[in-house]
Structures are given as C-alpha cells and as structure tokens.
Design an enzyme around this catalytic site. Structure first.
Site, mmCIF file in Angstrom:
data_model
loop_
_atom_site.group_PDB
_atom_site.id
_atom_site.type_symbol
_atom_site.label_atom_id
_atom_site.label_comp_id
_atom_site.label_asym_id
_atom_site.label_seq_id
_atom_site.Cartn_x
_atom_site.Cartn_y
_atom_site.Cartn_z
ATOM 1 N N CYS A 37 2.129 7.682 1.020
ATOM 2 C CA CYS A 37 2.870 6.520 0.517
ATOM 3 C C CYS A 37 2.250 6.079 -0.807
ATOM 4 O O CYS A 37 1.321 5.256 -0.819
ATOM 5 C CB CYS A 37 2.830 5.375 1.531
ATOM 6 S SG CYS A 37 3.755 3.903 0.996
ATOM 7 N N PHE B 34 3.164 4.102 -3.201
ATOM 8 C CA PHE B 34 3.233 2.669 -3.487
ATOM 9 C C PHE B 34 2.068 1.947 -2.809
ATOM 10 O O PHE B 34 1.354 1.156 -3.433
ATOM 11 C CB PHE B 34 4.571 2.105 -3.010
ATOM 12 C CG PHE B 34 4.786 0.673 -3.395
ATOM 13 C CD1 PHE B 34 5.515 0.351 -4.526
ATOM 14 C CD2 PHE B 34 4.257 -0.366 -2.640
ATOM 15 C CE1 PHE B 34 5.705 -0.974 -4.907
ATOM 16 C CE2 PHE B 34 4.439 -1.687 -3.006
ATOM 17 C CZ PHE B 34 5.162 -1.996 -4.149
ATOM 18 N N CYS B 35 1.857 2.206 -1.524
ATOM 19 C CA CYS B 35 0.798 1.506 -0.784
ATOM 20 C C CYS B 35 -0.591 1.984 -1.195
ATOM 21 O O CYS B 35 -1.539 1.193 -1.223
ATOM 22 C CB CYS B 35 1.007 1.689 0.717
ATOM 23 S SG CYS B 35 2.504 0.882 1.357
ATOM 24 N N VAL B 36 -0.734 3.271 -1.526
ATOM 25 C CA VAL B 36 -2.023 3.771 -2.003
ATOM 26 C C VAL B 36 -2.427 3.032 -3.276
ATOM 27 O O VAL B 36 -3.559 2.542 -3.409
ATOM 28 C CB VAL B 36 -1.962 5.293 -2.253
ATOM 29 C CG1 VAL B 36 -3.205 5.756 -3.020
ATOM 30 C CG2 VAL B 36 -1.869 6.044 -0.922
ATOM 31 N N HIS C 266 -3.231 -0.779 -2.604
ATOM 32 C CA HIS C 266 -4.477 -1.083 -1.883
ATOM 33 C C HIS C 266 -5.708 -0.515 -2.568
ATOM 34 O O HIS C 266 -6.821 -0.957 -2.277
ATOM 35 C CB HIS C 266 -4.336 -0.679 -0.416
ATOM 36 C CG HIS C 266 -3.403 -1.602 0.293
ATOM 37 N ND1 HIS C 266 -3.810 -2.815 0.796
ATOM 38 C CD2 HIS C 266 -2.058 -1.543 0.483
ATOM 39 C CE1 HIS C 266 -2.767 -3.448 1.286
ATOM 40 N NE2 HIS C 266 -1.692 -2.701 1.102
#
Length: 344
Positions: free
Chosen positions: A83, A85-87, A90
């Site tokens: 993912c 976007f989430c990598v 975060h």
C-alpha cells in the site's frame, strides 16, 4: 475531484454534518490534520468512517505503548500489503516521532538497528504460518495487535479507493520532504491522548462480541464495532456471492495471491452473471486491492439497474477488507475464540 480520491466523492470538512462532522473534528484535534484522505474516502458511509476512525485512534494514537513502536507496526503491515499511500504516510509519521534514522532505514529496506524495532517490523510484515507470540508485553498486546489489524483493514480500502499520492507529484518520496512533513506533525504525534474518547461516536452502532486479545479495552470495543459495521457490507451481495468471498478468504494463508487470475475466477465462476462483479470486487479488495481496476468498479456499478452509490462502494469494499482482516486475526492470534459464526 482533484486529489487522491478514486471512484467516490468524499464529504469535504466544511460541508460535513452529524457523525462525519464529529469524526473530522476529532481527527483535527487528535491527529493534527484537517483532512485525512483515508477517512475522507470512506465518508459516503458515516458508519464505516466512524468505526474505522475509532479503531485507528484507540489502537495507534491512544494508549500506553510507545507511538514509535506502533508506527513501525503500521509501516510493516503497509509494506507487506503493498500500500504505497500508507507506506509514505507512516514513514512521515515515523519521522514525526523524532526517530529520523529509523524512518529512513525502513524506507531504504534496511533492518532497524534497534532489535526491538526490528522484531516489531518483522512481526508486522509476516501474517502467514503458525501463530507466533508478538514481540511486546502481554499487557500491551491489544494496542499492537489492534494497530496491525487496523492497517490490514485500512490498507485495503486505501489501495482500492485512493491513488498513491499523499502529496502532489509524489513529493513525499523525497527524504527531505518526508522529514519536513514529519516535523510539522511532531507536537501532535508526541502527545499522550486519553483512551476511549472515540467510542461515543459509535456507541449506537452494532457490535460483535469482543475478542479475547482485546476484551475490556477501548480497542476491543472499537474492533467489535468495525467488524459489525464493515461486515454488514456483505448484504450488498447475494447469499451465494457472499459465501464465495468468505470461503475463498477462509483458506488464504496470508501471502500475496499469484499474478494469474485462477484464485479469483474460480470462486466466482459458478455464480449467476449478475452476482459476479460484486463478488469479484469484494474478493480483490480482500486479497489484492492494488489490482482493482476502473473496469472492475464500473462493471459492478452497472450490474444493477440504476447503478450503485458511493456509499454502496464504500460498504462493499469495507466488507472485503474486514473479511481479510478477520482472517489475518486468526493467523496472528490464538484462534480458539474465533468461531464459524464470527467469520460469517
């Protein structure tokens, strides 16, 4: 609409009312962001949005476990689930904790120098195989396990409903921008938040029984609500299609499915033609959300006279995501308390 949103038109903060306005207000207060794309893309369904926020807040943001360790878990899960976007998001939030070397080491694919962080990253990135004790104290298990399950759910809806771009032109891929973005959020990320304050927003929503690994905690209550609310999206499928999706996920071993489509075509082949698009989209969201295409969504929307709403799409994707998340739960926690009825 410009921005990272695919397939749905989110509720903008200035137009939000009711439950969505409450969620947005708490995100701004506790997360330090007026706009949080992952929650905005779910906003056509206020119930899914509120339940997702409650799970995210009570596991990652609040509690006694160090935020740095939980961000490592969030990042490890997001990397395993492919993912982007989430990598990216975060990695910036790990910068916000103040551990810049750790953030960049993980971004490069290196093993963290701190053995405790290395163990958390390895645990978060491995969902298959036999149940392994988590590398954290038992009294904090609900926070770490809850964070991992939050991101198994969030990664799937983000990969389906968002583009990869956290910032315009993917500027977040720059080390300097990641570090600067993290510094902007430092004060908010380092605050100690009280637990349980999101639960009032979901108190009137249905909930399943709390799981043993989090029973009696705000994380347990939030996950029980998310299970029920997201699981209700299965009502958009016929009985046969819903069973086909849950049965296929039930035997998943936690590893990425092969690039061929046999794993996808097989479970839906026997369904009536009108039921296949929804089952296919739910199953893709569950096991390979990064492979959802415009055609998959458009075909499903056209499968019913009059089309489907954005709320329908959010709810169907939430069903696929929670079905996979519950399977992951069985792979990383003792399973004797997970009954067949729970998984239905």
């Amino acid at each position: 609409m410009a921005g990272p949103f695919r397939y749905v038109t989110p509720v903008e903060p200035q137009r939000a009312t009711g439950r969505i306005a409450q969620v947005y207000a708490q995100i701004a207060e506790d997360f330090g962001m007026a706009r949080m794309a992952v929650l905005m893309t779910l906003s056509p369904s206020p119930e899914v949005t509120a339940a997702t926020w409650a799970m995210l807040r009570e596991s990652l943001l609040a509690g006694a476990a160090p935020r740095t360790g939980k961000e490592v878990v969030a990042l490890g899960v997001s990397m395993a689930n492919r993912c982007p976007f989430c990598v990216d998001a975060h990695t910036m939030l790990l910068h916000a904790t103040g551990d810049h070397r750790l953030a960049e080491a993980i971004a490069r694919g290196d093993t963290p120098a701190d053995p405790a962080h290395a163990a958390l990253l390895a645990w978060a990135g491995a969902t298959g195989g036999p149940v392994r004790p988590g590398p954290f104290p038992a009294e904090l298990a609900h926070e770490y396990v809850g964070t991992a399950l939050s991101f198994h759910f969030i990664n799937r809806v983000a990969s389906t409903l968002l583009t990869d771009g956290v910032l315009p032109a993917n500027l977040q891929r720059s080390r300097l921008v990641r570090s600067m973005g993290g510094r902007v959020l430092t004060r908010t990320v380092r605050r100690r938040l009280p637990v349980g304050t999101s639960l009032a927003m979901v108190a009137d929503l249905p909930a399943r029984p709390e799981r043993e690994w989090a029973a009696g905690t705000p994380v347990g209550a939030a996950f029980a609500t998310l299970e029920a609310v997201a699981g209700s999206g299965g009502e958009l499928l016929g009985d046969g299609a819903r069973t086909a999706v849950t049965d296929a996920v039930e035997v998943w071993d936690g590893t990425p499915p092969p690039m061929n489509t046999a794993w996808l075509d097989g479970p839906v082949a026997a369904l009536p033609a009108a039921d296949r698009p929804g089952a296919r989209l739910a199953l893709l969201t569950a096991l390979a959300p990064y492979r959802v295409t415009d055609t998959d969504v458009a075909t499903w929307r056209a499968s019913r006279t009059g089309g489907r709403t954005d709320e329908d799409l959010v709810r169907l994707c939430a069903f696929g995501a929670i079905t996979a998340t519950r399977r992951v739960e069985a792979l990383i926690t003792p399973t004797e308390h997970v009954t067949a009825e729970d998984r239905s």
